[in-house]
Design an enzyme around this catalytic site. Structure first.
Site, PDB file in Angstrom:
ATOM      1  N   ILE A   1       1.081  -1.190   0.000  1.00 50.72           N
ATOM      2  CA  ILE A   1      -0.698  -0.411  -0.098  1.00 50.72           C
ATOM      3  C   ILE A   1       1.166   0.744   0.381  1.00 50.72           C
ATOM      4  O   ILE A   1       1.337   1.295   0.994  1.00 50.72           O
ATOM      5  CB  ILE A   1      -0.710  -0.047   1.197  1.00 50.72           C
ATOM      6  CG1 ILE A   1      -1.840  -1.370   1.662  1.00 50.72           C
ATOM      7  CG2 ILE A   1      -2.204   0.736   1.217  1.00 50.72           C
ATOM      8  CD1 ILE A   1      -1.955  -1.942   0.350  1.00 50.72           C
TER       9      ILE A   1
ATOM     10  N   PRO B   1       1.111   5.949  -0.401  1.00 50.90           N
ATOM     11  CA  PRO B   1       0.833   6.861  -0.247  1.00 50.90           C
ATOM     12  C   PRO B   1       0.878   8.065  -1.435  1.00 50.90           C
ATOM     13  O   PRO B   1       1.426   7.610  -2.282  1.00 50.90           O
ATOM     14  CB  PRO B   1       2.160   6.978   1.204  1.00 50.90           C
ATOM     15  CG  PRO B   1       3.045   7.189   0.745  1.00 50.90           C
ATOM     16  CD  PRO B   1       2.897   5.615   0.031  1.00 50.90           C
ATOM     17  N   THR B   2      -0.367   9.361  -0.918  1.00 53.09           N
ATOM     18  CA  THR B   2       0.015   9.948  -1.821  1.00 53.09           C
ATOM     19  C   THR B   2       1.390  11.148  -1.888  1.00 53.09           C
ATOM     20  O   THR B   2       1.146  11.676  -2.622  1.00 53.09           O
ATOM     21  CB  THR B   2      -1.891  11.094  -2.190  1.00 53.09           C
ATOM     22  OG1 THR B   2      -1.345  11.717  -3.471  1.00 53.09           O
ATOM     23  CG2 THR B   2      -2.064  11.240  -0.643  1.00 53.09           C
TER      24      THR B   2
ATOM     25  N   ASN C   1       4.388  10.622  -1.024  1.00 50.77           N
ATOM     26  CA  ASN C   1       5.435  10.073  -2.010  1.00 50.77           C
ATOM     27  C   ASN C   1       5.189   8.568  -2.835  1.00 50.77           C
ATOM     28  O   ASN C   1       5.865   7.834  -2.549  1.00 50.77           O
ATOM     29  CB  ASN C   1       6.789   9.864  -0.862  1.00 50.77           C
ATOM     30  CG  ASN C   1       6.286  10.639   0.523  1.00 50.77           C
ATOM     31  OD1 ASN C   1       6.930  12.057   0.251  1.00 50.77           O
ATOM     32  ND2 ASN C   1       5.918   9.870   1.800  1.00 50.77           N
TER      33      ASN C   1
ATOM     34  N   GLY D   1      -2.117   6.550   6.000  1.00 55.56           N
ATOM     35  CA  GLY D   1      -2.961   6.851   6.910  1.00 55.56           C
ATOM     36  C   GLY D   1      -3.068   5.788   7.963  1.00 55.56           C
ATOM     37  O   GLY D   1      -3.587   4.583   7.440  1.00 55.56           O
TER      38      GLY D   1
ATOM     39  N   GLY E   1       2.461   4.886   9.661  1.00 55.38           N
ATOM     40  CA  GLY E   1       1.246   5.404   9.804  1.00 55.38           C
ATOM     41  C   GLY E   1       2.342   6.946   9.654  1.00 55.38           C
ATOM     42  O   GLY E   1       2.912   7.630  10.352  1.00 55.38           O
TER      43      GLY E   1
ATOM     44  N   CYS F   1       6.470  11.959   6.553  1.00 55.08           N
ATOM     45  CA  CYS F   1       6.094  11.435   7.728  1.00 55.08           C
ATOM     46  C   CYS F   1       7.012  11.591   8.969  1.00 55.08           C
ATOM     47  O   CYS F   1       6.459  11.557   9.981  1.00 55.08           O
ATOM     48  CB  CYS F   1       5.527  10.557   8.291  1.00 55.08           C
ATOM     49  SG  CYS F   1       6.599   8.872   7.402  1.00 55.08           S
TER      50      CYS F   1
ATOM     51  N   GLU G   1       0.190  16.462  14.190  1.00 55.20           N
ATOM     52  CA  GLU G   1       1.290  16.743  12.211  1.00 55.20           C
ATOM     53  C   GLU G   1       0.256  17.633  11.738  1.00 55.20           C
ATOM     54  O   GLU G   1      -0.385  17.927  11.156  1.00 55.20           O
ATOM     55  CB  GLU G   1       0.689  15.315  11.806  1.00 55.20           C
ATOM     56  CG  GLU G   1       2.205  14.839  10.665  1.00 55.20           C
ATOM     57  CD  GLU G   1       2.092  13.485   9.736  1.00 55.20           C
ATOM     58  OE1 GLU G   1       2.826  13.623   9.740  1.00 55.20           O
ATOM     59  OE2 GLU G   1       0.360  12.994  10.374  1.00 55.20           O
TER      60      GLU G   1
END
Length: 512
Positions: free
Chosen positions: A114, A116-117, A119, A199, A217, A250, A340
């Site tokens: 899965i 992320p948007t 990276n 997420g 996360g 992150c 964050e």
């Protein structure tokens, strides 16, 4: 009639997994040299396409900036490849001379990834490279808002890998990602491991899939600046880290905790290096547009420059401003900008002494990012060690930007785009994830020592009327550990619980 989008996504997953299973079986016949040639080709192809993929990722997502995304792509391809060059991950790994244990690598099989948007292209290439290095096939489920760039990145490394000898189908990327399709990937019976970056909900779903999973996360990285720090260097590196790709990593810095004696000097140094301190009114306006009532970041402002965030909040800042800095008195959910932010916005708070700063850093981690990363600017070795001992994080970046230090760009940490947060973060590992986490170890264990058989009790030592060896117990003598004299030479080998109860009753005259 067009197929339902969810059904189409689920069917694509099944097709990709089926091809990956067949390809991975063929990969089992490749030796370390063959795998290494394939990985070298993947890393070099990704490196050559880094600028193009960075531009594509920025155009598709609008997050960050093309130049920094190029750097991320170079890191996620050639830098990763160089770090794992020479690492043994296939077949026979070696023998431990002292124990005569011989170790062998055994890949998981098919990995569901899965991505992320924030990276998209760098994470795709990194995960594909470490999967193949450890003998696994991989099917990626990209974020729907980054599907074009993610699939392009997989195509770049996939074509190079197949040209170098990787079986066709070993690397796949879902072109129609939906939540239903991602769930199908995580639950598919032929997917053996989940490697999830995204997420909180997505990571939780990965751990709930019933499969082994590495899930990481969000972070909420505090940065403590001690009175012993080089203030000018601290300011420059904090701003450098926070503004890299406009704060989309992150591991990016989130809140500065300044020791009171140097707080004013640090504030001036931050302003000199591009920091803009918000007025109380501007702070309220920024938190209203940037942080939603749920505590989530407004996705429309993730990875945007400070000028765009200020404009959305109703004011303007000069073009030379690189980060917006919000003074805060407390930390926690009542102070939204202490959470964050995934953007070039920092919180700034002052504490008296490193002990108070230490507690504030822990409070920041408790509201998000436990186990992830912490920054420390300090020259006092005792304080550095205290932070190492007491912080509930597994990457403490000392006198270096946390965003790029935690992933291994400016530090000696293992280079990775997926950072484990250990038990505090709900993860199975605290490591930076690499090929060494993507295979099991098989062991050959040889006979080293004999075990002497237990001596049979003598006939005179047997209790009257009780069975002998194999079904009974020795009589309690004056040398029994249960006898009042306390000397210990008898054996209780083979006693059952009922036998012991009988002995105790006999010793106590039936008073038990």
């Amino acid at each position: 009639m067009p197929l339902d989008r969810d059904l189409a996504s689920m069917q694509e997953v099944r097709d990709l997994v089926g091809r990956a299973v067949a390809a991975q079986q063929q990969m089992m016949g490749l030796d370390q040299a063959a795998i290494d040639r394939i990985v070298e080709a993947m890393a070099e192809a990704g490196y050559r396409a880094s600028a193009q993929l960075g531009q594509l990722a920025w155009e598709e997502t609008t997050y960050g900036n093309p130049g920094d995304k190029r750097v991320k792509n170079e890191f996620g391809s050639r830098s990763i490849g160089e770090a794992i060059r020479g690492m043994r991950t296939i077949g026979y790994l070696g023998e431990q001379p002292a124990t005569r244990i011989r170790e062998f690598a055994w890949p998981y099989g098919v990995i569901g990834a899965i991505t992320p948007t924030t990276n998209p292209t760098s994470t795709i290439m990194y995960k594909a490279i470490i999967a193949v290095k450890s003998g696994n096939a991989l099917v990626a489920s990209p974020h729907p808002h980054a599907v074009r760039s993610s699939c392009a990145a997989m195509d770049v490394v996939g074509r190079a890998a197949e040209a170098a000898g990787l079986p066709s189908g070993a690397l796949g990327c879902i072109s129609q990602p939906t939540m239903a399709g991602t769930q199908e990937l995580m639950r598919h019976p032929q997917v053996d491991l989940i490697l999830a970056t995204g997420g909180k909900e997505m990571v939780k779903a990965a751990y709930s899939s019933g499969k082994p999973a590495y899930g990481v996360g969000p972070g909420n990285v505090p940065v403590y600046v001690d009175r012993s720090a080089d203030v000018a260097t601290a300011a420059q590196r904090i701003v450098q880290g926070k503004t890299f790709d406009w704060g989309t990593l992150c591991s990016s810095e989130q809140c500065i905790v300044a020791d009171r004696p140097i707080a004013d000097a640090l504030r001036r140094a931050l302003e000199e290096t591009g920091g803009y301190f918000l007025s109380p009114e501007q702070k309220r306006a920024v938190e209203q547009v940037l942080i939603e009532p749920s505590g989530r970041v407004n996705v429309k402002l993730i990875g945007h420059p400070p000028q765009a965030i200020a404009e959305a909040a109703g004011f303007r800042v000069e073009s030379q401003v690189r980060a917006l800095i919000a003074p805060i008195d407390e930390v926690g959910r009542r102070e939204p900008l202490s959470l964050e932010k995934l953007s070039p916005v920092l919180a700034f708070t002052v504490r008296e002494g490193w002990e108070a700063g230490c507690h504030t850093c822990i409070d920041l981690l408790h509201v998000g990012g436990e186990g992830h990363t912490l920054g420390l600017y300090c020259q006092d070795e005792q304080i550095i060690m205290e932070f190492g001992l007491k912080k509930p994080v597994f990457r403490i970046c000392v006198n270096t930007p946390t965003s790029i230090g935690a992933v291994g760009v400016t530090t000696g940490l293992f280079p990775a785009m997926t950072l484990g947060c250990g038990a505090p973060g709900g993860n199975i590992t605290s490591d930076n994830i690499g090929p060494q986490h993507l295979y099991n170890k098989k062991r050959l264990a040889f006979h080293l020592r004999d075990v002497a058989p237990a001596a049979a009790p003598s006939p005179t030592a047997m209790a009257p009327g009780r069975p002998g060896p194999g079904g009974g117990f020795s009589a309690v003598t004056a040398c029994s550990p249960l006898h009042p004299t306390g000397c210990d030479t008898s054996s209780f080998h083979g006693l059952t619980e009922r036998d012991i109860e009988a002995i105790l009753a006999q010793m106590s005259g039936g008073r038990r």
